[in-house]
Structure formats: C-alpha cells, structure tokens
Scaffold this active site. Structure first.
Site, PDB file in Angstrom:
ATOM      1  N   TYR A 122       0.821  -1.220   0.000  1.00  0.00           N
ATOM      2  CA  TYR A 122       0.000   0.000   0.000  1.00  0.00           C
ATOM      3  C   TYR A 122       0.859   1.277   0.000  1.00  0.00           C
ATOM      4  CZ  TYR A 122      -3.157   3.516   2.098  1.00  0.00           C
ATOM      5  OH  TYR A 122      -3.867   4.651   2.392  1.00  0.00           O
TER       6      TYR A 122
ATOM      7  N   LEU B 200       5.495 -10.518  -2.313  1.00  0.00           N
ATOM      8  CA  LEU B 200       4.067 -10.589  -2.647  1.00  0.00           C
ATOM      9  C   LEU B 200       3.269 -11.333  -1.575  1.00  0.00           C
ATOM     10  CD1 LEU B 200       4.191 -11.169  -6.542  1.00  0.00           C
ATOM     11  CD2 LEU B 200       3.898  -9.013  -5.310  1.00  0.00           C
TER      12      LEU B 200
ATOM     13  N   SER C 205       6.536   3.344  13.094  1.00  0.00           N
ATOM     14  CA  SER C 205       5.109   3.561  13.318  1.00  0.00           C
ATOM     15  C   SER C 205       4.883   4.287  14.633  1.00  0.00           C
ATOM     16  CB  SER C 205       4.425   2.195  13.375  1.00  0.00           C
ATOM     17  OG  SER C 205       3.112   2.308  13.864  1.00  0.00           O
ATOM     18  N   ALA C 206       3.827   5.060  14.685  1.00  0.00           N
ATOM     19  CA  ALA C 206       3.439   5.713  15.927  1.00  0.00           C
ATOM     20  C   ALA C 206       3.094   4.680  17.006  1.00  0.00           C
ATOM     21  CB  ALA C 206       2.235   6.616  15.689  1.00  0.00           C
ATOM     22  N   THR C 207       2.926   3.438  16.581  1.00  0.00           N
ATOM     23  CA  THR C 207       2.632   2.380  17.536  1.00  0.00           C
ATOM     24  C   THR C 207       3.784   2.202  18.541  1.00  0.00           C
ATOM     25  OG1 THR C 207       1.668   0.162  17.643  1.00  0.00           O
ATOM     26  CG2 THR C 207       3.566   0.416  16.234  1.00  0.00           C
TER      27      THR C 207
ATOM     28  N   TYR D 137       3.853  -6.733  17.024  1.00  0.00           N
ATOM     29  CA  TYR D 137       4.126  -5.944  15.815  1.00  0.00           C
ATOM     30  C   TYR D 137       4.866  -4.655  16.173  1.00  0.00           C
ATOM     31  CZ  TYR D 137       3.376  -2.339  12.342  1.00  0.00           C
ATOM     32  OH  TYR D 137       3.580  -1.279  11.491  1.00  0.00           O
TER      33      TYR D 137
ATOM     34  N   LYS E 219       8.898  -3.086  15.457  1.00  0.00           N
ATOM     35  CA  LYS E 219       9.270  -1.743  14.971  1.00  0.00           C
ATOM     36  C   LYS E 219      10.290  -1.102  15.912  1.00  0.00           C
ATOM     37  CE  LYS E 219       6.879  -1.628  11.264  1.00  0.00           C
ATOM     38  NZ  LYS E 219       7.565  -1.619   9.975  1.00  0.00           N
TER      39      LYS E 219
ATOM     40  N   ARG F 139     -12.033  -2.355  21.437  1.00  0.00           N
ATOM     41  CA  ARG F 139     -11.122  -3.382  20.934  1.00  0.00           C
ATOM     42  C   ARG F 139      -9.929  -3.450  21.889  1.00  0.00           C
ATOM     43  NH1 ARG F 139      -8.820  -2.443  14.896  1.00  0.00           N
ATOM     44  NH2 ARG F 139      -7.938  -0.621  15.936  1.00  0.00           N
ATOM     45  N   PRO F 140      -9.584  -4.670  22.345  1.00  0.00           N
ATOM     46  CA  PRO F 140      -8.476  -4.763  23.300  1.00  0.00           C
ATOM     47  C   PRO F 140      -7.208  -4.122  22.739  1.00  0.00           C
ATOM     48  CG  PRO F 140      -9.521  -6.910  22.994  1.00  0.00           C
ATOM     49  CD  PRO F 140     -10.136  -5.987  21.991  1.00  0.00           C
TER      50      PRO F 140
HETATM   51  P1  NAD Z   1       1.667  -3.646   3.044  1.00  0.00           P
HETATM   52  O1  NAD Z   1       1.445  -4.978   3.665  1.00  0.00           O
HETATM   53  O2  NAD Z   1       0.687  -3.176   2.018  1.00  0.00           O
HETATM   54  O3  NAD Z   1       3.133  -3.572   2.404  1.00  0.00           O
HETATM   55  C1  NAD Z   1       4.214  -4.284   2.945  1.00  0.00           C
HETATM   56  C2  NAD Z   1       4.808  -5.127   1.811  1.00  0.00           C
HETATM   57  O4  NAD Z   1       5.918  -5.864   2.328  1.00  0.00           O
HETATM   58  C3  NAD Z   1       3.826  -6.144   1.226  1.00  0.00           C
HETATM   59  O5  NAD Z   1       3.725  -5.928  -0.166  1.00  0.00           O
HETATM   60  C4  NAD Z   1       4.457  -7.498   1.544  1.00  0.00           C
HETATM   61  O6  NAD Z   1       4.221  -8.434   0.513  1.00  0.00           O
HETATM   62  C5  NAD Z   1       5.921  -7.137   1.697  1.00  0.00           C
HETATM   63  N1  NAD Z   1       6.698  -8.040   2.549  1.00  0.00           N
HETATM   64  C6  NAD Z   1       6.413  -8.470   3.812  1.00  0.00           C
HETATM   65  N2  NAD Z   1       7.380  -9.287   4.255  1.00  0.00           N
HETATM   66  C7  NAD Z   1       8.309  -9.386   3.273  1.00  0.00           C
HETATM   67  C8  NAD Z   1       9.526 -10.103   3.129  1.00  0.00           C
HETATM   68  N3  NAD Z   1       9.993 -10.898   4.095  1.00  0.00           N
HETATM   69  N4  NAD Z   1      10.201  -9.992   1.965  1.00  0.00           N
HETATM   70  C9  NAD Z   1       9.736  -9.210   0.963  1.00  0.00           C
HETATM   71  N5  NAD Z   1       8.596  -8.504   1.047  1.00  0.00           N
HETATM   72  C10 NAD Z   1       7.880  -8.595   2.188  1.00  0.00           C
HETATM   73  O7  NAD Z   1       1.775  -2.593   4.232  1.00  0.00           O
HETATM   74  P2  NAD Z   1       1.814  -1.003   4.191  1.00  0.00           P
HETATM   75  O8  NAD Z   1       0.588  -0.511   4.855  1.00  0.00           O
HETATM   76  O9  NAD Z   1       2.143  -0.522   2.847  1.00  0.00           O
HETATM   77  O10 NAD Z   1       3.010  -0.735   5.191  1.00  0.00           O
HETATM   78  C11 NAD Z   1       4.326  -0.524   4.732  1.00  0.00           C
HETATM   79  C12 NAD Z   1       5.256  -0.380   5.928  1.00  0.00           C
HETATM   80  O11 NAD Z   1       4.821   0.709   6.726  1.00  0.00           O
HETATM   81  C13 NAD Z   1       5.257  -1.602   6.845  1.00  0.00           C
HETATM   82  O12 NAD Z   1       6.567  -1.791   7.321  1.00  0.00           O
HETATM   83  C14 NAD Z   1       4.347  -1.201   7.972  1.00  0.00           C
HETATM   84  O13 NAD Z   1       4.669  -1.841   9.172  1.00  0.00           O
HETATM   85  C15 NAD Z   1       4.625   0.286   8.054  1.00  0.00           C
HETATM   86  N6  NAD Z   1       3.518   1.048   8.642  1.00  0.00           N
HETATM   87  C16 NAD Z   1       2.258   0.900   8.132  1.00  0.00           C
HETATM   88  C17 NAD Z   1       1.202   1.593   8.704  1.00  0.00           C
HETATM   89  C18 NAD Z   1      -0.214   1.417   8.193  1.00  0.00           C
HETATM   90  O14 NAD Z   1      -1.142   1.698   8.934  1.00  0.00           O
HETATM   91  N7  NAD Z   1      -0.429   0.974   6.961  1.00  0.00           N
HETATM   92  C19 NAD Z   1       1.435   2.443   9.778  1.00  0.00           C
HETATM   93  C20 NAD Z   1       2.732   2.585  10.268  1.00  0.00           C
HETATM   94  C21 NAD Z   1       3.771   1.861   9.690  1.00  0.00           C
HETATM   95  C1  WQD Z   2      -8.600   3.558  14.091  1.00  0.00           C
HETATM   96  C2  WQD Z   2      -9.764   3.857  15.025  1.00  0.00           C
HETATM   97  C3  WQD Z   2     -10.442   1.977  16.336  1.00  0.00           C
HETATM   98  C4  WQD Z   2     -11.841  -0.436  12.945  1.00  0.00           C
HETATM   99  C5  WQD Z   2      -3.387   0.588  13.573  1.00  0.00           C
HETATM  100  C6  WQD Z   2      -2.169  -0.048  14.177  1.00  0.00           C
HETATM  101  C7  WQD Z   2      -1.010   0.880  14.108  1.00  0.00           C
HETATM  102  C8  WQD Z   2      -0.793   1.421  12.693  1.00  0.00           C
HETATM  103  C9  WQD Z   2      -2.050   1.904  12.062  1.00  0.00           C
HETATM  104  C10 WQD Z   2       0.903   0.148  11.615  1.00  0.00           C
HETATM  105  C11 WQD Z   2      -9.612   3.251  16.417  1.00  0.00           C
HETATM  106  C12 WQD Z   2     -11.539   2.378  15.381  1.00  0.00           C
HETATM  107  C13 WQD Z   2     -11.314   0.576  13.742  1.00  0.00           C
HETATM  108  C14 WQD Z   2     -13.229  -0.757  13.053  1.00  0.00           C
HETATM  109  C15 WQD Z   2     -13.458   0.988  14.692  1.00  0.00           C
HETATM  110  N1  WQD Z   2      -0.319   0.404  11.810  1.00  0.00           N
HETATM  111  N2  WQD Z   2     -12.112   1.282  14.592  1.00  0.00           N
HETATM  112  N3  WQD Z   2     -13.978  -0.006  13.932  1.00  0.00           N
HETATM  113  O1  WQD Z   2      -5.618   1.022  15.717  1.00  0.00           O
HETATM  114  O2  WQD Z   2      -5.108   3.482  15.306  1.00  0.00           O
HETATM  115  O3  WQD Z   2      -3.685   1.764  14.299  1.00  0.00           O
HETATM  116  O4  WQD Z   2      -3.094   0.944  12.216  1.00  0.00           O
HETATM  117  O5  WQD Z   2       1.883   0.560  12.178  1.00  0.00           O
HETATM  118  O6  WQD Z   2       0.094   0.175  14.560  1.00  0.00           O
HETATM  119  O7  WQD Z   2      -2.433  -0.365  15.533  1.00  0.00           O
HETATM  120  O8  WQD Z   2      -5.940   2.090  13.411  1.00  0.00           O
HETATM  121  O9  WQD Z   2      -7.652   1.959  11.664  1.00  0.00           O
HETATM  122  O10 WQD Z   2      -7.396   0.014  13.257  1.00  0.00           O
HETATM  123  O11 WQD Z   2      -8.344   2.166  14.080  1.00  0.00           O
HETATM  124  O12 WQD Z   2     -14.188   1.627  15.482  1.00  0.00           O
HETATM  125  O13 WQD Z   2     -13.750  -1.657  12.387  1.00  0.00           O
HETATM  126  O14 WQD Z   2     -10.941   3.273  14.469  1.00  0.00           O
HETATM  127  O15 WQD Z   2     -10.967   1.591  17.582  1.00  0.00           O
HETATM  128  O16 WQD Z   2     -10.163   4.145  17.323  1.00  0.00           O
HETATM  129  P1  WQD Z   2      -5.141   2.089  14.824  1.00  0.00           P
HETATM  130  P2  WQD Z   2      -7.342   1.478  13.030  1.00  0.00           P
END
Ligand code: NAD
Ligand code: WQD
Length: 368
Positions: free
Chosen positions: A16, A38, A129-131, A153, A157, A323-324
């Site tokens: 994404y 993939l 991630s902000a996580t 997860y 990070k 959600r926990p």
């Molecule tokens: P995504 O799953 O769409 O993209 C990650 C890609 O990494 C996927 O295409 C997957 O096939 C590939 N991948 C996973 N393990 C692999 C491996 N061992 N070798 C090669 N490819 C591998 O996720 P995204 O939402 O695009 O997130 C991208 C990055 O940003 C991730 O590291 C994620 O943790 C981080 N991130 C995402 C979010 C979010 O909410 N989407 C928030 C904070 C951080």
């Molecule tokens: C957003 C808000 C839910 C789904 C997660 C990961 C975080 C980061 C981003 C990667 C919350 C509420 C959600 C639903 C709902 N990823 N919600 N009904 O939890 O802030 O962050 O994604 O690093 O690590 O934890 O995002 O989109 O899941 O939730 O009410 O069906 O929507 O409770 O308040 P979150 P989210």
C-alpha cells in the site's frame, strides 16, 4: 548486465504505502527498484503504476531474508539508497503469531542491512510507526516521548529502530531516517492504486469503504466511552500521498546532508552557538527520527460522517465493545518534520475520503 542509472531500492514496494511512494519517486525523477515477496500485495499493482507514471519500475519477487537473491539486485542496479517498507503489519496477527512477526520483520531488516553494508550503500529510510509510543501520557506526541509498544508488531518496529541506531552509532557512513507514521489512509487521486487488505479489514478506513461499496453490512464502532469529544477513538489520519512525499523529503534531506562537506555540516550545526565554532561537534549521535502525521486527530464518527458526505452513501454503524489494546487518542506533533524536512501534510480529510472512495468504487474487489 548492470544498470548504471542511480536507483532507489523500495522493499515492500508493491504494498500500500510502498506503491504510492514509488509513484511519488518516479514523478520526482527517481528510479525506484521494487523488491517484494508478494505475501501481502499483488503484482497487478505494477500495471497501475505504469498507467499512472508511464514507467514500469523493475520488480523482483524476492523474500528479503534471502540475502543472496537480494545481493543480485544490488549487483544489477546502481542503488544509492533504500526505503524499507517490507514487513508484516497486522497487530492482531502479531499477537497470535509472534514468532512469525519477529522472524519476518527483524530478519528482513538484518538481511537488508548486511547486503547494503557489503555493497557500500548506507542510506536507509525505515517505515516505523506511531505504535512505538504505545499509550501516550499526553497528545500531541513528540518524537522524544517514551517508547512502549503494546503488541509484538509494535515491538518489532521498536527493535528495528534500536538495531538501526546501533548501526548508525557504529559506522558514521550510515545515514538513517526512522519515520514514524500515524494512520495512513486514502489513495492516489487516479483511483488506480490504493489499499487492498485481503480478507477482513483490520483498519477503520478500509472497513468504512467496504461498507460503502456493499462488501460489508455495517461498521462496528469499537467503544463510545473514551475520554474524547464524542467518546470514540481519535487518530491522526494522513493521506498516503502526503506520506509518500514525506519519504521524498527525508531522502532529499539525507542527500543534501552528504553534499555539504563534513566541515561545512559541522559549521552549519553550530552557527547558533559561536563558542563551539572552533570545536566542531561530532555528527548527531542518533539517526533522524521524525513523526509523519498531520498534527490533528479525528474521531471514528467524524470519519464516518466525512466519508458519507463525500461518497453520498450511508454507512450503517453500531457501537460495540472497545477493541483490546486500543487507546483513546493518538496524534502527532508534526513540528520536527516541518523544521527539519520542510514537509507538512497538505491534503484534507475530504481528499482522504474522496480518494479512498474513488479507489474503492473503481475497484470494489481490490486488485485483480
Ligand atoms: P503492506 O502490507 O501493504 O506492504 C508491505 C509489503 O511488504 C507487502 O507488499 C508485503 O508483501 C511485503 N513483505 C512483507 N514481508 C516481506 C519479506 N519478508 N520480503 C519481501 N517482502 C515482504 O503494508 P503497508 O501498509 O504498505 O506498510 C508498509 C510499511 O509501513 C510496513 O513496514 C508497515 O509496518 C509500516 N507502517 C504501516 C502503517 C499502516 O497503517 N499501513 C502504519 C505505520 C507503519
Ligand atoms: C482507528 C480507530 C479503532 C476499525 C493501527 C495499528 C497501528 C498502525 C495503524 C501500523 C480506532 C476504530 C477501527 C473498526 C473501529 N499500523 N475502529 N472499527 O488502531 O489506530 O492503528 O493501524 O503501524 O500500529 O495499531 O488504526 O484503523 O485500526 O483504528 O471503530 O472496524 O478506528 O478503535 O479508534 P489504529 P485502526
């Protein structure tokens, strides 16, 4: 064969955020090279990237843990930097399968860094991630807040951040940026690429848009008794194209830092304290660590009504239990990104909803 054109390696580049960053890089004149196994993305994204940009980036279906295969990519292309998106990202899954998460995310990063170091490529942008902040004591969240991720997860990070800090401390040739994303949403305005969660979406925006397009019946709102304006959770949603541009800004920051001679860099750093001019400070002892968020939060119900307005669809919802592991509110202090990178998010909540809706309505079942 060796391609002499300077390229940027994008791990996870068919995913994404990676695919949107690939588009932003091509538009800015860079040559991205994608490596992805993939496991959570589809190859068809390449056709879409080509339609949008007129260019088809080289793609390698490789698991990042396969060092030999990864090394061939570095032998084939003249790589100047890597942006490391590749990894597993589902919080719930990481609780159920922690070993798979630690193995995949940590090993992938170690493998990438080993190959980069061996090939002398030492400029790296990492998707954090902000996580990593866990449940913050106050909001907005500054980069120097305590780090306490609440699930495996998030701990992958944080561990990767620590590994990269050690690497940075050990070898001054490395340039490393740790970008902490808040909640990425939206899609490219063409509607050709977007977020395509396989199965049941974990995140709010994909769930809302699947309800809007008729794939799900109703949204469960996880809790209405949080100490927020309307009792539902508040998050810092950021448009994925803004996020993509944040990576460009980080890359340019590092390129610029290197183009200044070491002396010049020290001089610049110390202008504000004349005493230190004759005693240049060592380079910063920690990597660039920057939040990428908008600096403002929206509640779940605000997201629902913004999406209804833009799409003209009604989103049925019901309140369910919390959600926990969820927290009440999370949004960024986005000052450092502005000061250091000159980057701020510019797209609005309406843009986020409109672009999500264009992607979802044009691709109701996601990528073919
Ligand atoms: P995504 O799953 O769409 O993209 C990650 C890609 O990494 C996927 O295409 C997957 O096939 C590939 N991948 C996973 N393990 C692999 C491996 N061992 N070798 C090669 N490819 C591998 O996720 P995204 O939402 O695009 O997130 C991208 C990055 O940003 C991730 O590291 C994620 O943790 C981080 N991130 C995402 C979010 C979010 O909410 N989407 C928030 C904070 C951080
Ligand atoms: C957003 C808000 C839910 C789904 C997660 C990961 C975080 C980061 C981003 C990667 C919350 C509420 C959600 C639903 C709902 N990823 N919600 N009904 O939890 O802030 O962050 O994604 O690093 O690590 O934890 O995002 O989109 O899941 O939730 O009410 O069906 O929507 O409770 O308040 P979150 P989210």
């Amino acid at each position: 064969f060796r391609c002499l054109m300077s390229s940027i390696l994008i791990t996870g580049g068919s995913g994404y955020i990676g695919s949107h960053t690939v588009v932003a890089l091509i538009s800015a004149g860079y040559n991205p090279v994608i490596v992805d196994n993939l496991s959570n993305s589809k190859i068809t994204v390449l056709d879409r990237i080509e339609t949008i940009t007129g260019k088809r980036p080289p793609f390698y279906q490789i698991d990042l843990r396969d060092r030999a295969a990864l090394d061939v990519v570095f032998q084939t292309h003249s790589i100047s930097a890597a942006i490391h998106f590749g990894g597993l990202k589902a919080v719930g899954e990481s609780v159920a399968e922690p070993l798979r998460y630690y193995e995949n995310n940590i090993e992938s990063t170690l493998s990438l860094c080993f190959v980069m170091a061996a090939r002398g490529v030492k400029r790296l942008v990492f998707s954090s991630s902000a996580t990593v902040y866990g449940d913050p004591h106050t909001v907005p969240i500054r980069e120097d807040f305590p780090l306490a991720p609440a699930n495996p997860y998030g701990r992958t990070k944080l561990m990767i951040e620590q590994i990269l800090q050690d690497l940075y401390a050990a070898d001054p040739a490395w340039q490393i940026a740790l970008l902490r994303y808040f909640n990425p949403v939206g899609a490219h305005p063409s509607g050709l690429i977007g977020e395509d969660p396989g199965g049941h979406p974990n995140n709010l925006m994909p769930y809302i848009s699947q309800v809007a397009v008729g794939r799900r019946e109703r949204l469960s709102v996880f809790g209405s008794d949080y100490p927020t304006t309307d009792g539902t959770g508040v998050r810092d949603y950021i448009h994925v194209m803004d996020l993509a541009e944040g990576h460009l800004a980080a890359l340019r920051y590092m390129e610029k830092a290197e183009s200044l001679s070491p002396q010049r860099q020290e001089y610049k750093l110390n202008l504000s304290s004349p005493d230190s001019l004759s005693f240049p400070r060592r380079r910063e002892s920690i990597p660039l660590i920057v939040n990428l968020g908008t600096g403002r939060g929206y509640s779940v119900l605000e997201m629902v009504s913004a999406f209804e307005k833009v799409s003209g669809k009604t989103i049925p919802w019901q309140i369910t239990d919390r959600r926990p592991g969820d927290i009440a509110a999370c949004y960024a202090d986005a000052i450092r990104a502005k000061d250091l990178l000159g980057w701020t998010a510019s797209r609005t909540l309406t843009d986020m909803c409109a672009d999500t809706w264009r992607w979802q309505s044009q691709n109701p079942a996601g990528y073919p």
